[in-house]
Write an enzyme that holds these catalytic residues in place. Structure first.
Site, short mmCIF file in Angstrom:
data_model
loop_
_atom_site.label_atom_id
_atom_site.label_comp_id
_atom_site.label_asym_id
_atom_site.label_seq_id
_atom_site.Cartn_x
_atom_site.Cartn_y
_atom_site.Cartn_z
CB CYS A 79 -1.02 -0.13 1.19
SG CYS A 79 -2.37 1.18 0.90
CG HIS A 182 -4.36 -3.17 2.19
ND1 HIS A 182 -3.74 -2.95 3.22
CD2 HIS A 182 -5.13 -2.01 1.73
CE1 HIS A 182 -3.69 -1.60 3.34
NE2 HIS A 182 -4.46 -1.07 2.55
CD GLU A 184 -3.10 -6.22 4.52
OE1 GLU A 184 -2.51 -6.52 3.49
OE2 GLU A 184 -3.21 -5.23 5.10
#
Lengths: 203, 261
Positions: A79, A182, A184
């Protein structure tokens, strides 16, 4: 061991969770000397470019990041962590980044576009790469950002997404990778990408 | 292309899902974690958990839930219900939620939106608005829809966007629970006025309702509860139908290879 740099920019727990979930050994570190001996380095980041860069300098991470990158340690920016890899950003003025990749960070400029881009977008792979091995072309990843990279060397763009215009969602130059989304929060595709990163051998 | 998001919503009371969910083979229909994983496997794009009691005694349970979810759920999730201070937001985010939803507190203390966005980033702050038709426009209600505020919905939407909210979760009280369609007029009016994404909520009953909200209603995402919980439709079934109608949605590789319902 993946070392996650904690420089006071955002919550790193979810990146750690995504690594822990897959049994990938990792550690969140706050001091520059803790980067020595890392097998992999992860640079997260949320928010605006300038405060993130300021915090990275304040944490005295800049020099050691350069040393580790020069030593060939696989490095992944996530990011705003991707954005910091570039020469400079035009967010709130003009601010210098790490310059590990050539190019600038610019605002989305499409007509009538909602900015930030928030949500799942598809990424088209530009070539094969160990970071994206086993992840289908045009897989969706979760994005939240108002600024995007403009690479000086087109070959540094490893994955391209479209939001009003094409932009690099995954970049690579040597042993430095960056993802604008992202991982995750990108379900299976994102988890696989993190696992792939953990498997990359030092240059 | 950016996909339109499909967001199941779960109401939580004392750490358990209320109203229940009727997946056939659930071990425990009240366990938020089991339900979350089910929706995750079904390609839900995000999840929203609303603590409907939001009492102080339950706050600890909600934090515990956020932490449990964050360890196994790798899609964004939002937690809302009774959050009224920066500390409340901090606690939920630190526990692992990606976003918080604030509703009544945003109206009584609009500065909370700005302070929250400043500290945690706009992407973290979802402002929920409960609105009801009033004359030619719509009025904002607080306290779970019990208290009219006299505030015009469109003006309020513009203000929350200006203050740094990252998204608006817009619930039509007229339509909520009716399953006869989203309020397309208010959704499209607000979505056209603000730069931030608008999540339509209240009234989704059929595929056509979702389709209309995402096209005529100009919504960026749709939220629904009971149609998913009671199996009237599944998230993958809805996504495939929207995909066939030309709406960009996130299909997972398994869904592209499987044409079943």
């Amino acid at each position: 061991m993946i070392v996650i740099i904690d420089y006071n920019v955002g919550n790193l727990a979810n990146l750690k969770n995504a690594l822990d979930y897959q049994g990938l050994s990792n550690r969140i570190v706050t001091r520059p000397e803790e980067l020595n001996g890392a097998d992999h380095i992860l640079l997260p980041g949320v928010g605006a470019f300038r405060p993130a860069m300021d915090q990275l300098r304040e944490a005295e991470m800049e020099a050691v990041v350069r040393e580790q990158v020069a030593a060939g340690v696989p490095f992944l920016g996530v990011c705003v962590g991707l954005q910091l890899l570039f020469d400079e950003s035009e967010e709130d003025g003009r601010h210098q980044g790490l310059g590990l990749l050539s190019g600038r960070i610019v605002r989305f400029a499409g007509e009538g576009l909602k900015v930030p881009q928030i949500g799942w977008n598809q990424v088209a792979w530009q070539r094969e790469d160990p970071l994206i091995e086993g992840i289908a072309d045009h897989s969706y990843f979760y994005f939240v950002h108002s600024y995007r990279a403009a690479v000086a060397n087109p070959q540094d763009a490893l994955g391209i997404a479209e939001y009003g215009e094409d932009f690099p969602a995954v970049v690579r130059h040597g042993n430095v990778w960056g993802v604008q989304f992202h991982p995750e929060k990108s379900q299976d595709a994102g988890l696989r990408l993190l696992k792939n990163f953990a498997g990359i051998r030092p240059a | 292309m950016l996909a339109k998001r499909i967001i199941p919503c779960l109401d939580i009371k004392a750490g358990r899902v209320v109203k229940g969910v009727s997946f056939v083979d659930l071990r425990d229909a009240g366990d938020p974690l089991e339900l979350a994983m089910r929706y995750n496997a079904q390609s839900a794009d995000e999840l929203v958990f609303l603590d409907i009691t939001a009492s102080h005694e339950n706050r600890g349970l909600t934090l515990e839930l956020a932490a449990r979810l964050a360890r196994v759920l790798f899609i964004p999730f939002t937690i809302g219900g009774g959050l009224s201070t920066l500390e409340d937001i901090h606690n939920i985010v630190t526990a692992g939620a990606d976003k918080v939803s604030i509703n009544t507190a945003a109206v009584t203390d609009p500065g909370l939106i700005s302070r929250g966005a400043e500290r945690f980033g706009s992407q973290c702050i979802v402002v929920a608005m409960d609105v009801k038709r009033e004359g030619a426009g719509w009025e904002v209600y607080t306290h779970g829809g019990r208290r009219p505020t006299g505030i015009d919905a469109i003006q309020w939407a513009e203000e929350v966007a200006r203050r740094g909210a990252g998204e608006i979760l817009l619930t039509s009280m007229d339509q909520d629970g009716q399953q006869n369609g989203y309020d397309l007029a208010v959704t499209s009016a607000i979505s056209s006025r603000v730069q931030i994404p608008v999540i339509a909520s209240g009234g989704g009953g059929t595929i056509e309702h979702f389709y209309q909200a995402l096209t005529a209603g100009k919504a960026d995402a749709v939220l629904a509860a009971s149609v998913f919980h009671f199996g009237q439709m599944t998230v993958p079934g809805l996504k495939r139908a929207l995909h066939r109608k030309g709406v960009p949605v996130r299909l997972t590789p398994e869904m592209e290879h499987d044409n079943g319902g």
